[in-house]
Design an enzyme around this catalytic site. Structure first.
Site, PDB file in Angstrom:
ATOM      1  N   TYR A  73      25.203 -22.810  -3.425  1.00 19.93           N
ATOM      2  CA  TYR A  73      25.913 -22.057  -2.689  1.00 19.93           C
ATOM      3  C   TYR A  73      25.653 -22.221  -1.256  1.00 19.93           C
ATOM      4  CZ  TYR A  73      28.441 -19.718  -6.290  1.00 19.93           C
ATOM      5  OH  TYR A  73      29.175 -19.356  -7.351  1.00 19.93           O
ATOM      6  N   HIS A 126      37.021 -11.977  -5.626  1.00 22.15           N
ATOM      7  CA  HIS A 126      35.842 -12.876  -6.002  1.00 22.15           C
ATOM      8  C   HIS A 126      34.567 -12.590  -5.297  1.00 22.15           C
ATOM      9  CE1 HIS A 126      38.536 -15.075  -8.897  1.00 22.15           C
ATOM     10  NE2 HIS A 126      38.366 -13.983  -9.445  1.00 22.15           N
TER      11      HIS A 126
HETATM   12  C1  BV8 Z   1      35.510 -11.002 -16.072  1.00 22.21           C
HETATM   13  C2  BV8 Z   1      33.442 -17.397  -8.079  1.00 22.21           C
HETATM   14  C3  BV8 Z   1      35.006  -9.091 -17.554  1.00 22.21           C
HETATM   15  C4  BV8 Z   1      32.708 -18.368  -7.785  1.00 22.21           C
HETATM   16  C5  BV8 Z   1      34.903 -17.446  -9.931  1.00 22.21           C
HETATM   17  C6  BV8 Z   1      39.476 -16.474 -22.069  1.00 22.21           C
HETATM   18  C7  BV8 Z   1      41.039 -16.301 -21.736  1.00 22.21           C
HETATM   19  C8  BV8 Z   1      41.247 -15.542 -20.633  1.00 22.21           C
HETATM   20  C9  BV8 Z   1      40.210 -15.340 -19.857  1.00 22.21           C
HETATM   21  C10 BV8 Z   1      38.819 -15.371 -20.227  1.00 22.21           C
HETATM   22  C11 BV8 Z   1      38.610 -16.079 -21.139  1.00 22.21           C
HETATM   23  N1  BV8 Z   1      37.363 -15.944 -21.480  1.00 22.21           N
HETATM   24  C12 BV8 Z   1      36.877 -15.432 -20.500  1.00 22.21           C
HETATM   25  C13 BV8 Z   1      37.745 -15.056 -19.693  1.00 22.21           C
HETATM   26  C14 BV8 Z   1      37.621 -14.350 -18.411  1.00 22.21           C
HETATM   27  C15 BV8 Z   1      37.098 -15.141 -17.057  1.00 22.21           C
HETATM   28  C16 BV8 Z   1      38.443 -16.163 -17.324  1.00 22.21           C
HETATM   29  O1  BV8 Z   1      39.520 -15.809 -16.588  1.00 22.21           O
HETATM   30  N2  BV8 Z   1      38.096 -17.581 -17.669  1.00 22.21           N
HETATM   31  C17 BV8 Z   1      38.966 -18.428 -17.473  1.00 22.21           C
HETATM   32  C18 BV8 Z   1      38.380 -19.600 -16.691  1.00 22.21           C
HETATM   33  C19 BV8 Z   1      39.350 -18.793 -18.951  1.00 22.21           C
HETATM   34  N3  BV8 Z   1      37.130 -14.235 -16.144  1.00 22.21           N
HETATM   35  C20 BV8 Z   1      36.112 -13.678 -15.728  1.00 22.21           C
HETATM   36  O2  BV8 Z   1      35.052 -13.819 -16.286  1.00 22.21           O
HETATM   37  C21 BV8 Z   1      36.006 -12.551 -14.559  1.00 22.21           C
HETATM   38  N4  BV8 Z   1      35.399 -11.434 -15.209  1.00 22.21           N
HETATM   39  O3  BV8 Z   1      36.577 -10.929 -17.010  1.00 22.21           O
HETATM   40  O4  BV8 Z   1      34.806  -9.901 -16.465  1.00 22.21           O
HETATM   41  C22 BV8 Z   1      34.082  -7.873 -17.461  1.00 22.21           C
HETATM   42  C23 BV8 Z   1      34.602  -6.718 -17.335  1.00 22.21           C
HETATM   43  C24 BV8 Z   1      33.855  -5.659 -17.241  1.00 22.21           C
HETATM   44  C25 BV8 Z   1      32.434  -5.813 -17.321  1.00 22.21           C
HETATM   45  C26 BV8 Z   1      31.889  -6.986 -17.515  1.00 22.21           C
HETATM   46  C27 BV8 Z   1      32.675  -8.046 -17.382  1.00 22.21           C
HETATM   47  C28 BV8 Z   1      35.657 -12.995 -13.463  1.00 22.21           C
HETATM   48  C29 BV8 Z   1      36.256 -14.259 -12.933  1.00 22.21           C
HETATM   49  C30 BV8 Z   1      35.738 -14.758 -11.461  1.00 22.21           C
HETATM   50  C31 BV8 Z   1      34.837 -16.076 -11.699  1.00 22.21           C
HETATM   51  N5  BV8 Z   1      34.491 -16.365 -10.321  1.00 22.21           N
HETATM   52  N6  BV8 Z   1      34.979 -18.082  -8.669  1.00 22.21           N
HETATM   53  C32 BV8 Z   1      32.584 -18.989  -6.840  1.00 22.21           C
HETATM   54  O5  BV8 Z   1      33.869 -19.278  -6.245  1.00 22.21           O
HETATM   55  O6  BV8 Z   1      31.863 -19.469  -6.224  1.00 22.21           O
HETATM   56  S1  BV8 Z   1      36.445 -18.126 -10.200  1.00 22.21           S
HETATM   57  C33 BV8 Z   1      36.822 -19.544  -9.644  1.00 22.21           C
HETATM   58  O7  BV8 Z   1      38.515 -19.863 -10.029  1.00 22.21           O
HETATM   59  C34 BV8 Z   1      37.279 -19.397  -8.124  1.00 22.21           C
HETATM   60  O8  BV8 Z   1      36.950 -18.048  -7.722  1.00 22.21           O
HETATM   61  C35 BV8 Z   1      38.517 -19.867  -7.980  1.00 22.21           C
HETATM   62  O9  BV8 Z   1      39.368 -19.335  -6.845  1.00 22.21           O
HETATM   63  C36 BV8 Z   1      39.299 -19.338  -9.102  1.00 22.21           C
HETATM   64  C37 BV8 Z   1      40.541 -19.854  -9.506  1.00 22.21           C
HETATM   65  O10 BV8 Z   1      40.588 -21.252  -9.184  1.00 22.21           O
HETATM   66  P1  BV8 Z   1      41.847 -21.798  -8.153  1.00 22.21           P
HETATM   67  O11 BV8 Z   1      41.565 -21.135  -6.786  1.00 22.21           O
HETATM   68  O12 BV8 Z   1      43.001 -21.402  -8.987  1.00 22.21           O
HETATM   69  O13 BV8 Z   1      41.388 -23.239  -7.874  1.00 22.21           O
HETATM   70  P2  BV8 Z   1      41.948 -24.468  -8.906  1.00 22.21           P
HETATM   71  O14 BV8 Z   1      41.120 -25.428  -8.341  1.00 22.21           O
HETATM   72  O15 BV8 Z   1      41.855 -24.098 -10.253  1.00 22.21           O
HETATM   73  O16 BV8 Z   1      43.376 -24.725  -8.308  1.00 22.21           O
HETATM   74  C38 BV8 Z   1      43.662 -24.995  -7.366  1.00 22.21           C
HETATM   75  C39 BV8 Z   1      45.383 -24.924  -7.189  1.00 22.21           C
HETATM   76  O17 BV8 Z   1      45.612 -25.340  -5.872  1.00 22.21           O
HETATM   77  C40 BV8 Z   1      45.894 -26.141  -8.050  1.00 22.21           C
HETATM   78  O18 BV8 Z   1      46.967 -25.590  -8.836  1.00 22.21           O
HETATM   79  C41 BV8 Z   1      46.397 -27.204  -7.112  1.00 22.21           C
HETATM   80  O19 BV8 Z   1      47.765 -27.746  -7.654  1.00 22.21           O
HETATM   81  C42 BV8 Z   1      46.774 -26.332  -5.902  1.00 22.21           C
HETATM   82  N7  BV8 Z   1      46.626 -27.012  -4.588  1.00 22.21           N
HETATM   83  C43 BV8 Z   1      45.792 -28.241  -4.223  1.00 22.21           C
HETATM   84  N8  BV8 Z   1      45.992 -28.339  -2.851  1.00 22.21           N
HETATM   85  C44 BV8 Z   1      47.127 -27.842  -2.830  1.00 22.21           C
HETATM   86  C45 BV8 Z   1      47.651 -26.982  -3.623  1.00 22.21           C
HETATM   87  N9  BV8 Z   1      48.389 -26.132  -3.373  1.00 22.21           N
HETATM   88  C46 BV8 Z   1      49.123 -25.888  -2.417  1.00 22.21           C
HETATM   89  N10 BV8 Z   1      48.675 -26.729  -1.299  1.00 22.21           N
HETATM   90  C47 BV8 Z   1      47.759 -27.754  -1.529  1.00 22.21           C
HETATM   91  N11 BV8 Z   1      47.523 -28.555  -0.340  1.00 22.21           N
END
Ligand code: BV8
Ligand code: ZN
Length: 252
Positions: A73, A126
């Site tokens: 971080y 987040h």
């Molecule tokens: C919770 C902090 C419950 C860290 C982050 C199975 C199915 C569904 C969900 C789950 C599952 N198993 C577990 C879960 C839940 C889980 C989840 O969703 N997992 C996923 C991965 C399957 N979620 C959680 O755990 C959440 N909490 O559910 O808690 C709970 C409730 C009560 C009590 C206890 C528990 C917490 C989720 C938060 C995790 N933390 N980040 C940090 O940032 O240091 S997540 C991390 O991913 C970041 O925050 C980030 O923002 C987020 C999403 O990623 P994106 O921002 O979308 O980035 P990515 O690279 O993926 O995509 C970029 C996009 O930009 C691409 O599409 C690309 O094409 C595009 N792009 C690139 N350049 C450009 C562009 N677009 C336009 N212009 C450009 N120039």
């Protein structure tokens, strides 16, 4: 994007939807900061600055190796301190100037670039790289983007500090999340910008914007490519958001 795709036509449709809107809500992800030089999460084979997200962005990782997590971080804090908002962030400031209190950004990003660009109504669902939270007394502080070393301590109680960031399997901040869901449910247009839309519950805001009322919001996706959100999008602006968003605002 297929060669039949017509960005100009989609921009015209998006501008028409915005001209009829009084409430606009935005969900942003790492892509909106990509053109500022902030790495996205899932671009390069799942590695994120050399780490797998699951290896550093979890409470278990912090428990097991707090120094590694702090090094990770601090590295991002130092990088974010060197970058600036890009034209995509600035276009969103112009939208907020147009819609006033009817405008809100729910961001998954922790880089603070929306606020540095001038956006006011920003929900950091987040958390934030700028803030630390004491694991002992829970005190939250804004520490800017200085390097805090690999084991910072709370100046209030001497306890260990963690980044005030929502890790996987951690709940989102209640008040921020409630305001984000209200903004999604009440808007006429929902912009989904620069997110792969795979992380929940944040990605669920898209569905909420469409289902909360009838008719639901018009969903406009701004991304380089199609994503998991694309099938919910009524309009797709495919290209760099630093290019498409200023072009969209120029049509209003
Ligand atoms: C919770 C902090 C419950 C860290 C982050 C199975 C199915 C569904 C969900 C789950 C599952 N198993 C577990 C879960 C839940 C889980 C989840 O969703 N997992 C996923 C991965 C399957 N979620 C959680 O755990 C959440 N909490 O559910 O808690 C709970 C409730 C009560 C009590 C206890 C528990 C917490 C989720 C938060 C995790 N933390 N980040 C940090 O940032 O240091 S997540 C991390 O991913 C970041 O925050 C980030 O923002 C987020 C999403 O990623 P994106 O921002 O979308 O980035 P990515 O690279 O993926 O995509 C970029 C996009 O930009 C691409 O599409 C690309 O094409 C595009 N792009 C690139 N350049 C450009 C562009 N677009 C336009 N212009 C450009 N120039
Ligand atoms: Zn403390």
């Amino acid at each position: 994007m297929s060669d039949a795709y017509d960005l100009d036509a989609e921009l015209t449709r998006a501008a028409a939807a915005l001209k009829h809107a009084t409430k606009v809500t935005v969900l942003t992800g790492a892509g909106v900061s990509a053109e500022s030089g902030v790495p996205t999460f899932r671009a390069s084979d799942g590695l994120w600055e050399g780490h797998r997200v699951e290896d550093v962005a979890t409470p278990m990782a912090f428990e097991a190796n707090p120094e590694l997590v702090w090094r990770f971080y601090n590295g991002r804090r130092v990088n974010v301190a060197k970058v600036s908002p890009n034209p995509g962030h600035l276009a969103l400031v112009e939208l907020e100037n147009r819609y006033g209190d009817g405008f809100a950004i729910a961001t998954q990003n922790v880089d603070g670039l929306h606020q540095r660009a001038g956006s006011k109504n920003v929900f950091e669902v987040h958390g934030s790289l700028r803030r630390t939270r004491c694991v002992n007394c829970e005190k939250v502080e804004d520490r800017g983007l200085d390097d805090l070393g690999n084991r910072p301590l709370c100046d209030h109680c001497g306890g260990f500090l963690r980044p005030d960031i929502v890790w996987f399997n951690e709940p989102l901040p209640t008040g921020v999340w409630r305001r984000a869901t209200c903004a999604a449910e009440e808007c006429d247009v929902f912009l989904v910008i620069g997110t792969s839309a795979v992380v929940y519950p944040a990605a669920g805001l898209i569905h909420m914007s469409k289902r909360a009322r009838s008719p639901g919001a018009t969903v406009i996706e701004c991304n380089l490519d199609r994503t998991a959100a694309s099938e919910q999008a009524d309009i797709g602006l495919y290209g760099p958001s630093g290019v498409t968003l200023p072009r969209l605002v120029a049509l209003l």
